[in-house]
Motif scaffolding. Sequence first.
Motif, mmCIF file in Angstrom:
data_model
loop_
_atom_site.group_PDB
_atom_site.id
_atom_site.type_symbol
_atom_site.label_atom_id
_atom_site.label_comp_id
_atom_site.label_asym_id
_atom_site.label_seq_id
_atom_site.Cartn_x
_atom_site.Cartn_y
_atom_site.Cartn_z
ATOM 1 N N MET A 1 32.284 41.673 37.706
ATOM 2 C CA MET A 1 33.172 40.574 37.271
ATOM 3 C C MET A 1 34.627 40.974 37.453
ATOM 4 O O MET A 1 35.058 42.017 37.011
ATOM 5 N N ALA A 2 35.357 40.133 38.130
ATOM 6 C CA ALA A 2 36.769 40.456 38.284
ATOM 7 C C ALA A 2 37.633 39.283 37.877
ATOM 8 O O ALA A 2 38.518 38.855 38.607
ATOM 9 N N SER A 3 37.301 38.729 36.738
ATOM 10 C CA SER A 3 38.225 37.740 36.220
ATOM 11 C C SER A 3 39.425 38.497 35.661
ATOM 12 O O SER A 3 39.309 39.663 35.304
ATOM 13 N N ILE A 4 40.558 37.833 35.642
ATOM 14 C CA ILE A 4 41.769 38.515 35.188
ATOM 15 C C ILE A 4 42.428 37.655 34.127
ATOM 16 O O ILE A 4 42.543 36.437 34.313
ATOM 17 N N SER A 5 42.794 38.260 33.019
ATOM 18 C CA SER A 5 43.552 37.477 32.052
ATOM 19 C C SER A 5 44.885 38.143 31.765
ATOM 20 O O SER A 5 44.952 39.348 31.564
ATOM 21 N N LEU A 6 45.903 37.318 31.789
ATOM 22 C CA LEU A 6 47.218 37.777 31.371
ATOM 23 C C LEU A 6 47.475 37.145 30.015
ATOM 24 O O LEU A 6 47.390 35.927 29.873
ATOM 25 N N ILE A 62 41.384 43.085 33.289
ATOM 26 C CA ILE A 62 40.610 42.823 34.498
ATOM 27 C C ILE A 62 39.168 42.965 34.080
ATOM 28 O O ILE A 62 38.766 44.002 33.561
ATOM 29 N N GLY A 63 38.371 41.894 34.294
ATOM 30 C CA GLY A 63 37.043 41.853 33.695
ATOM 31 C C GLY A 63 37.255 41.821 32.197
ATOM 32 O O GLY A 63 37.980 40.976 31.675
ATOM 33 N N THR A 64 36.691 42.820 31.519
ATOM 34 C CA THR A 64 36.892 42.853 30.074
ATOM 35 C C THR A 64 37.712 44.060 29.662
ATOM 36 O O THR A 64 37.890 44.321 28.483
ATOM 37 N N ASP A 65 38.204 44.817 30.674
ATOM 38 C CA ASP A 65 38.912 46.053 30.349
ATOM 39 C C ASP A 65 40.405 45.824 30.238
ATOM 40 O O ASP A 65 41.007 45.170 31.083
ATOM 41 N N LEU A 66 40.990 46.423 29.237
ATOM 42 C CA LEU A 66 42.434 46.374 29.086
ATOM 43 C C LEU A 66 43.046 47.308 30.123
ATOM 44 O O LEU A 66 42.714 48.492 30.181
ATOM 45 N N SER A 72 47.271 52.474 38.943
ATOM 46 C CA SER A 72 46.881 51.523 39.994
ATOM 47 C C SER A 72 45.547 51.870 40.630
ATOM 48 O O SER A 72 44.719 51.002 40.877
ATOM 49 N N LYS A 73 45.383 53.144 40.917
ATOM 50 C CA LYS A 73 44.222 53.503 41.725
ATOM 51 C C LYS A 73 42.914 53.253 40.985
ATOM 52 O O LYS A 73 41.871 53.148 41.614
ATOM 53 N N ASP A 74 42.980 53.182 39.663
ATOM 54 C CA ASP A 74 41.747 52.952 38.906
ATOM 55 C C ASP A 74 41.539 51.490 38.538
ATOM 56 O O ASP A 74 40.658 51.175 37.756
ATOM 57 N N ARG A 75 42.363 50.608 39.103
ATOM 58 C CA ARG A 75 42.230 49.204 38.698
ATOM 59 C C ARG A 75 41.315 48.419 39.612
ATOM 60 O O ARG A 75 41.128 47.220 39.441
ATOM 61 N N ASP A 76 40.798 49.082 40.644
ATOM 62 C CA ASP A 76 39.930 48.419 41.599
ATOM 63 C C ASP A 76 40.611 47.222 42.260
ATOM 64 O O ASP A 76 40.091 46.112 42.292
ATOM 65 N N ILE A 77 41.805 47.476 42.747
ATOM 66 C CA ILE A 77 42.556 46.436 43.419
ATOM 67 C C ILE A 77 42.989 46.955 44.780
ATOM 68 O O ILE A 77 42.958 48.152 45.038
ATOM 69 N N ALA A 78 43.345 46.030 45.648
ATOM 70 C CA ALA A 78 43.986 46.427 46.897
ATOM 71 C C ALA A 78 45.155 45.493 47.094
ATOM 72 O O ALA A 78 45.136 44.365 46.615
ATOM 73 N N MET D 1 29.614 47.130 38.628
ATOM 74 C CA MET D 1 30.977 46.667 38.875
ATOM 75 C C MET D 1 31.163 46.132 40.286
ATOM 76 O O MET D 1 31.891 45.196 40.528
ATOM 77 N N SER D 2 30.531 46.764 41.251
ATOM 78 C CA SER D 2 30.850 46.376 42.623
ATOM 79 C C SER D 2 30.095 45.114 43.023
ATOM 80 O O SER D 2 29.057 44.785 42.481
ATOM 81 N N ILE D 3 30.683 44.426 43.962
ATOM 82 C CA ILE D 3 30.074 43.182 44.377
ATOM 83 C C ILE D 3 29.514 43.344 45.777
ATOM 84 O O ILE D 3 30.028 44.120 46.581
ATOM 85 N N THR D 4 28.465 42.606 46.041
ATOM 86 C CA THR D 4 27.905 42.634 47.374
ATOM 87 C C THR D 4 28.524 41.482 48.134
ATOM 88 O O THR D 4 28.623 40.383 47.636
ATOM 89 N N SER D 5 28.980 41.783 49.319
ATOM 90 C CA SER D 5 29.537 40.684 50.085
ATOM 91 C C SER D 5 28.752 40.573 51.375
ATOM 92 O O SER D 5 28.253 41.563 51.895
#
Lengths: 369, 237, 278, 316
Positions: A1-6, A62-66, A72-78, D1-5
């Motif tokens: 899940m990669a929903s994001i809440s601000l 991000i998801g349910t994690d604060l 940055s590198k641990d946020r699973d973003i690019a 956590m990871s998604i399959t695409s």
Amino acid sequence: MASISLKKLNKTFGALTVVHDIDLEIADKEFIILVGPSGCGKSTTLRMIAGLEEISGGELLIGTDLMNDVPSKDRDIAMVFQNYALYPHMTVYKNMAFGLELRKAPRDVIDRKVQEAAKILDITHLLNRKPKALSGGQRQRVALGRAMVRNPEVFLLDEPLSNLDAKLRGTMRAEITKLHKRLDATFIYVTHDQVEAMTMADRIVVMKDGHIQQVDTPQNLYDRPVNMFVAGFIGAPQMNLLPATIRREAGRFSATVDGQVLPLPHAFDEARIAPYEGREVMLGIRPENFHELAPADIDPQNTGPFAAVVELTEPMGSEVHLNMLAGGRQLIARVSPRFKSKIGDAVTLTADMTNAQLFDPQTERSILY
Amino acid sequence: MQWLEAMWTKEGKGIDKDAPKRTGLALFVQIFAREWWELVKLNLLFILASLPLITLPAACFATASICRAMVEDRNVYLLRDFSEAFRRHALVATIWGIVTGAVLALGIYAVATYGAAARENLVYAAPLTVSLVATVFAGLWAMHFMVLSVTAEARRLRDLLRLSALATLWRPLPLLASLAFVAALWLAHILFYPVSVFMPATFNFSLGLFAVMFGAQRAATLVLSRPAEASGEKEPF
Amino acid sequence: MRIAGKKISAGTIAVYLTVIVVTIIMLLPFAWMLSASLKLSRDVFAFPIEWIPSQPRWENYLDIWTKIPLALFIYNTSKLTIIVTVLQLLTSSFAAYAFAKLHFPYKNTLFLGYIATIAMPWQVYMVPQFLLMREFGLNNTHLALICLQAFTAFGVFLMRQFYMSIPTELCEAARIDGMNEYQIWAKIMLPLSKPALSTLTIFTFVTTWNDFLGPMIYLTRTELKTIQIGLRMFISQYSAEYGLIMAASVVALIPVLIVFLALQRFFVEGVASSGIKG
Amino acid sequence: MSITSPAMSDSPAGFAPKKKVRVVSKRRRRVENALIAYSFIAPNFLGFAVFTLGPILFAFALAFMHWDGSNPITFAGLDNFWRLFEDKAFIDALWNTIVFTVVSVPATLACALGLAVLLNQKIFGRDFFRTAMFFPYVASLVAVAVVWNMIFNPEMGPVNMILYTLGIAPENLPGWAADRHWAMVTVILFGIWKSMGYYMVIYLAGLQGINSELYEAAGLDGANAWQKFRHVTLPQLAPTTFFVTVMLTIQSFKVFDQVYMITQGGPGTSTLVLVYHIYNEAFISWDLGYSSMIALVLFFLVLAVTVVQFRRQRED
């Protein structure tokens, strides 16, 4: 899940607040675009999500994690940067593989992913070259590829197309949309170009001076802007905003502009309009809602004749933009090229009021929505 | 300082995807222009790796393997790929090195003996020719074997030997040209001695092997893509 | 006017003439030095000047090694120069990265401290510095000169200016890719800063190699001396041996020439980044 | 956590699962970041602080002390300062330094600019010429000074020989470094020759920063080469010129080595400059307090120039 809440996210630089208590929910796999004039805080917001800018207050989930204080590198973003930020001393292949290598991915996995991404983006022939030799469009693709190979849950794109020429921008828009469908990840995209926002986004966030103005789908944003800023920002040429007086005659509201009476459709919420009776409001009419003839599919009840003087005509081929003057106000109409008019002509157009907007001139908020 | 910044952000011409691929010498020059710095580093690596003389053949194979990636325009992680190739080919390469060294030494000895003899008695011209041809053949065979074993990695030794012999018979000329280039490199080093002190340290070895790889590559792909061979592709070693 | 089928204007000829004349003037002392180094001392001042000696005395180049311990001097100088240059490059680029790309408290104050000393003539503080070294017992050691020259403000300034020109987005991309700051420095900044590093190498190498006053103050024992004081010593000892003096001078110049020629292609960029702001 | 695409092959197969997120407080992260930054600066700064910053502060204090380096320090108040005005050598040194600066700065500037403009054109062998011009700057001072002294030797040097053959009477030949009237000229000439290559490089960098469209526009307006230089190059180079002027001025105030090598401050006090005086007072007379006071004067001279530069830069 990669929903994001601000949640009440804000950013201050000393005494200067650039982002004010932003609340925003971004759904998983959504393509959301932050748009606004430069300096509106959209890039800062994106950089806070990326972890490149410290969050001054509020929460980022991000998801349910604060994520407020996660590097940055641990946020699973690019992220794709405006100037692409490709490492100049590495080949395209190494640029793309770099993030995975740092994460100690096995070589065959890296190789497979890089090759796949290169194939999707059509840059296989560039893999062994350095960025110096690449054109802007090619760099753009490499930057996208570098983000792709990491398989992040969230893609952050900071004005990725603004350094490209107009034609290339068009094709890349389509490609990024396709990529979003294909990658099935959350995209957060920052731009100042409302065309990009309208064409690509699932939802658009309009920002101004560090505040969110409106969050909605492109069509809703266009049809139901909540304030004058959004109304003016979305749509090109801009929506015409004219001072008008609300009158009520025979149980029907109308707006009088420069002595010309334009009926307001019955579909409008009369309870909201009623308080403004006899007062001045801002009437918003989009340029395409002026017609040379009343179209057949519109209820003639909702139209009114509108007279103005042509100041300038801009033929666009498929349509003509008429810059006109009415009651000392500039306005623009988009009419068909069949409509012949010269500079200085007094013309009478039909104003279609079905999609007209009304704004409170003091608060600038929409009266209708 | 703006033009300093332009150093990082200036856009290039771009690389046309459909541009006709260069061939022959032009391609050689193009790759060299692009990879020259890598070649210099590779050369240093080669020298380091071959310092304990016994590792010389393995270093040769590893260097050839890197050069192959350059010829094929593939990505190279110099240090990692080199050491990997070095380890993978170490055994075969060492045997190859000993055998080739022995055979060539024998061949050259024979050529020298018969050559000396032929000067006195023309009858010896016949064995001289035979030994000369055999030595050149053995040399080319050995080179092709090296090229093939770094190109087609999952082949049986027997296959490789056969295929390299085939390649030698089929297309010996490009490899001969490459070897001539290598000879020219070393000749240049000797001729311009004081000026060219740094040539071996900087590029002679790697550029030489690169030329060999470049010359023999076409022959290698030709023999490998013969219908009869293509079927045996994935057989384990 | 046409040369080889090309039209050449008078202006172009004037430009070439001027450039060539100035170059000759600039290089003339070196040519004279080279030529004199191959002559007998009594022939050095012969007039008109015999640029290429008819009987070159190569012995001059052999004799200098025995008249003074030139090899030892060269060894000392090389040791000092290499250590100082390496230290300078490492510590400067390391510190410059923080000044250019990181945020931390008192950054501007600290940097101002560096800047303020760039313009400071060394002679202003050379005396207290000497006393300090003497206090540390570093008098007559090479360590004193290394400490003296390896941590200059100029190096930090030059590297920082250059790093400022590298887009910050590169560092940010690297952070997102998962690098820590040390890795960013080692894998992104350092490989990109070849021009600045070359410039700093030239500067540091040249300054240390040619430094005269420092070794003169700190080194009194012959076995520690550097080539520049050695040369000076030679000049005062054999003041009439012009041929030998010139030969020794040529030897002292060669390493600098090599380093300079090897790195000079980056030089204009490097100097530019140190020089002009905005 | 990871998604399959559907597009990308499934990621986690084989390689590290997504890292466990490390959460630290904002305060801790800030401290960590600052520590990382300080760790970058520390190696250089420690050396810098001990061996440069410390001695500088000490030097300022010493200016108000009496000390010969071995006996105990005594407080001197402004004694050293008043002594400056009675010291004939100091006045000479100050005057000589100013003369040196006033002559050599504009001369070097003009030469450097001229060379840079010449070598900014596309001429054959440009890199060689640039390198040649720069070489004196990197060459060993001891070595070139001895050559210089030999070339300008009043009795046998080739320069005077040439002047003699040109018809100048032997008694009118300049005495160069040995003559009180010519010694400063010799030092200045040497300085220009040695350093103009460096400033040429700075000018070259400045020239490369000029937008070529400006020249095209000037060309369209009908400007000739001189007018282009006068109305495009010079104004565009103003920041560079300013920078070079400041640098040159500071360098001129600091001049020592070349004086030491060529004239040793003589004959008499004709080439005694400030730094030379500092050196003499410190290492010859061991009057450390007084030498620090002269150093302080020098420092304020340099500071004044630097402040002007900072002002100017802030304005831009």
